[in-house]
Motif scaffolding. Structure first.
Motif, PDB file in Angstrom:
ATOM      1  N   VAL A 167      16.859   4.851  -7.558  1.00  0.00           N
ATOM      2  CA  VAL A 167      17.388   5.837  -6.722  1.00  0.00           C
ATOM      3  C   VAL A 167      18.922   6.090  -7.337  1.00  0.00           C
ATOM      4  N   ILE A 168      19.176   7.344  -7.858  1.00  0.00           N
ATOM      5  CA  ILE A 168      20.411   7.569  -8.629  1.00  0.00           C
ATOM      6  C   ILE A 168      21.302   8.298  -7.589  1.00  0.00           C
ATOM      7  N   ASN A 169      22.203   7.571  -7.162  1.00  0.00           N
ATOM      8  CA  ASN A 169      23.312   8.195  -6.096  1.00  0.00           C
ATOM      9  C   ASN A 169      24.631   8.893  -6.679  1.00  0.00           C
ATOM     10  N   GLY A 170      24.844   8.561  -7.959  1.00  0.00           N
ATOM     11  CA  GLY A 170      25.880   8.901  -8.607  1.00  0.00           C
ATOM     12  C   GLY A 170      25.924   8.926 -10.098  1.00  0.00           C
ATOM     13  N   LEU A 171      27.145   8.734 -10.771  1.00  0.00           N
ATOM     14  CA  LEU A 171      27.071   8.724 -12.250  1.00  0.00           C
ATOM     15  C   LEU A 171      26.215   7.408 -12.663  1.00  0.00           C
ATOM     16  N   CYS A 172      25.360   7.672 -13.826  1.00  0.00           N
ATOM     17  CA  CYS A 172      24.572   6.738 -14.387  1.00  0.00           C
ATOM     18  C   CYS A 172      24.670   6.793 -15.858  1.00  0.00           C
ATOM     19  N   TYR A 173      25.494   5.886 -16.452  1.00  0.00           N
ATOM     20  CA  TYR A 173      25.884   6.182 -17.891  1.00  0.00           C
ATOM     21  C   TYR A 173      25.454   4.991 -18.550  1.00  0.00           C
ATOM     22  N   THR A 174      24.989   5.319 -19.874  1.00  0.00           N
ATOM     23  CA  THR A 174      24.829   4.393 -20.955  1.00  0.00           C
ATOM     24  C   THR A 174      23.724   3.091 -20.765  1.00  0.00           C
ATOM     25  N   GLY A 175      24.243   1.956 -20.519  1.00  0.00           N
ATOM     26  CA  GLY A 175      23.434   0.894 -20.009  1.00  0.00           C
ATOM     27  C   GLY A 175      22.781   1.239 -18.856  1.00  0.00           C
ATOM     28  N   ALA A 176      23.162   1.819 -17.895  1.00  0.00           N
ATOM     29  CA  ALA A 176      22.728   2.203 -16.589  1.00  0.00           C
ATOM     30  C   ALA A 176      21.594   3.073 -16.829  1.00  0.00           C
ATOM     31  N   LEU A 177      21.823   4.098 -17.669  1.00  0.00           N
ATOM     32  CA  LEU A 177      20.772   4.876 -17.894  1.00  0.00           C
ATOM     33  C   LEU A 177      19.590   4.298 -18.527  1.00  0.00           C
ATOM     34  N   ILE A 187      14.457   9.462  -8.250  1.00  0.00           N
ATOM     35  CA  ILE A 187      14.982  10.348  -7.526  1.00  0.00           C
ATOM     36  C   ILE A 187      16.550  10.270  -7.709  1.00  0.00           C
ATOM     37  N   ALA A 188      17.041  11.626  -7.393  1.00  0.00           N
ATOM     38  CA  ALA A 188      18.423  11.588  -7.347  1.00  0.00           C
ATOM     39  C   ALA A 188      19.249  12.271  -6.433  1.00  0.00           C
ATOM     40  N   SER A 189      20.293  12.015  -5.936  1.00  0.00           N
ATOM     41  CA  SER A 189      21.134  12.780  -5.249  1.00  0.00           C
ATOM     42  C   SER A 189      21.811  14.005  -6.033  1.00  0.00           C
ATOM     43  N   GLU A 190      22.286  14.936  -5.427  1.00  0.00           N
ATOM     44  CA  GLU A 190      22.969  16.244  -6.077  1.00  0.00           C
ATOM     45  C   GLU A 190      23.983  15.752  -6.754  1.00  0.00           C
ATOM     46  N   HIS A 191      24.714  14.497  -6.339  1.00  0.00           N
ATOM     47  CA  HIS A 191      25.852  14.294  -6.747  1.00  0.00           C
ATOM     48  C   HIS A 191      25.729  13.396  -8.124  1.00  0.00           C
TER      49      HIS A 191
END
Length: 318
Positions: A167-177, A187-191
């Protein structure tokens, strides 16, 4: 659209704020940065796991002792067959420490071992899902990597028999991606926004980015993301197939609960078997994938009474 992430190398250059967005390259060094409308620091607000949003006890009959699984920076709660895992270091955009990564591994293994746990939901406290690993810690503040710096929770997520909803609520970078790509689906937020800054800061991918990202978005977009470090927004991520849905931020947790309810209603062995078939068949020939399914079908023993009951429930029959 794709845009260069302010939280990446940024105008500050390679200084403290400049490294603020990578994954095995991330140190959310910019502790004060936040996105409007995100999940507040106390937990998850309207779009996340606020204390009132889930049963506060974290322990349901037959479920995991989620309180025992929680660790610094990782909040664990168990509600009605669902283990909710929240990356919770909002001041540094949920950058993952070694302790957090080990906690994720322990929680995933506990979920897999518990027959009452039907689903894991993985999210973050606003303003971010996660900026990746805590790079300052991983590099030992210049003194060399400490023990555990290479701890990889993404591999454990991929290996799990329990489905994992990201559940991706904000930025999701590199290791988090890489961690998100290892989930069953997203699923993701519009943010939400996504970026890979490994190459930008001079590190190789190590949690599966080069294998997982091209399979999710196609090799051409994967090349662009991995070589430039540019950010992909939620709309572009949906169009590219990186996420399954984009919903309004304040509806994100409600939608996660809806999906969780549907998965928990499904037959547990059928869910596990389906995930295994998909994993085993991915990247193989069509003939091999069909053979895997045929073998699984021969091994399956259906309970006709249970099938009839489930069918009636889904069609609202009495």
């Amino acid at each position: 659209m794709i845009e260069r992430p302010d939280e990446g190398l940024g105008a500050a250059g390679p200084g403290a704020q400049g490294l603020n967005a990578a994954g095995p390259g991330v140190d959310a060094l910019d502790a004060g940065r936040s996105d409007a409308g995100g999940l507040d620091a106390g937990g998850l607000d309207a779009g996340g796991l606020d204390a009132g949003g889930l049963d506060a006890g974290g322990l349901d009959a037959g479920g995991l002792d989620a309180e025992a699984l929680s660790t610094e920076g990782l909040d664990c709660r168990w509600v009605d067959g669902v283990l909710w895992l929240t990356l919770d270091r909002p001041r540094v955009r949920n950058a993952m420490t070694i302790t957090m990564r080990r906690g994720l591994i322990a929680a995933m293994r506990a979920a897999d071992a518990d027959v009452a746990t039907r689903l894991v939901v993985l999210t973050g406290t606003d303003p971010a899902f996660s900026a990746g690993i805590d790079l300052k810690e991983a590099l030992g503040n210049g003194a060399g990597s400490p023990r555990g710096a290479r701890t990889d929770p993404a591999a454990v997520v991929r290996a799990a028999r329990t489905p994992v909803l990201g559940v991706i609520n904000g930025l999701c970078y590199t290791g988090a991606l890489e961690l998100a790509l290892s989930c069953s689906f997203l699923i993701a937020s519009e943010h939400a926004s996504f970026a890979d800054t490994h190459a930008a800061i001079g590190l190789p991918p190590g949690w599966g980015m080069s294998a997982l990202l091209p399979r999710a978005v196609g090799v051409r977009l994967a090349r662009q993301m991995m070589l430039t470090g540019e950010r992909v927004d939620a709309a572009r991520a949906l169009a590219a197939g990186l996420v399954n849905e984009v919903v309004p931020h304040d509806r994100l947790l409600d939608r996660a609960r809806e999906l969780a309810d549907l998965i928990c209603l499904a037959h547990p062995d059928a869910v596990a078997g389906t995930l295994e078939l998909l994993a085993d068949g991915e990247g193989t020939s069509l003939a091999h994938a069909l053979a895997l399914e045929a073998r699984a079908k021969l091994r399956w023993r259906s309970d006709v009474v249970d099938v009839a009951r489930r069918f009636a429930a889904r069609t609202n029959r009495k």
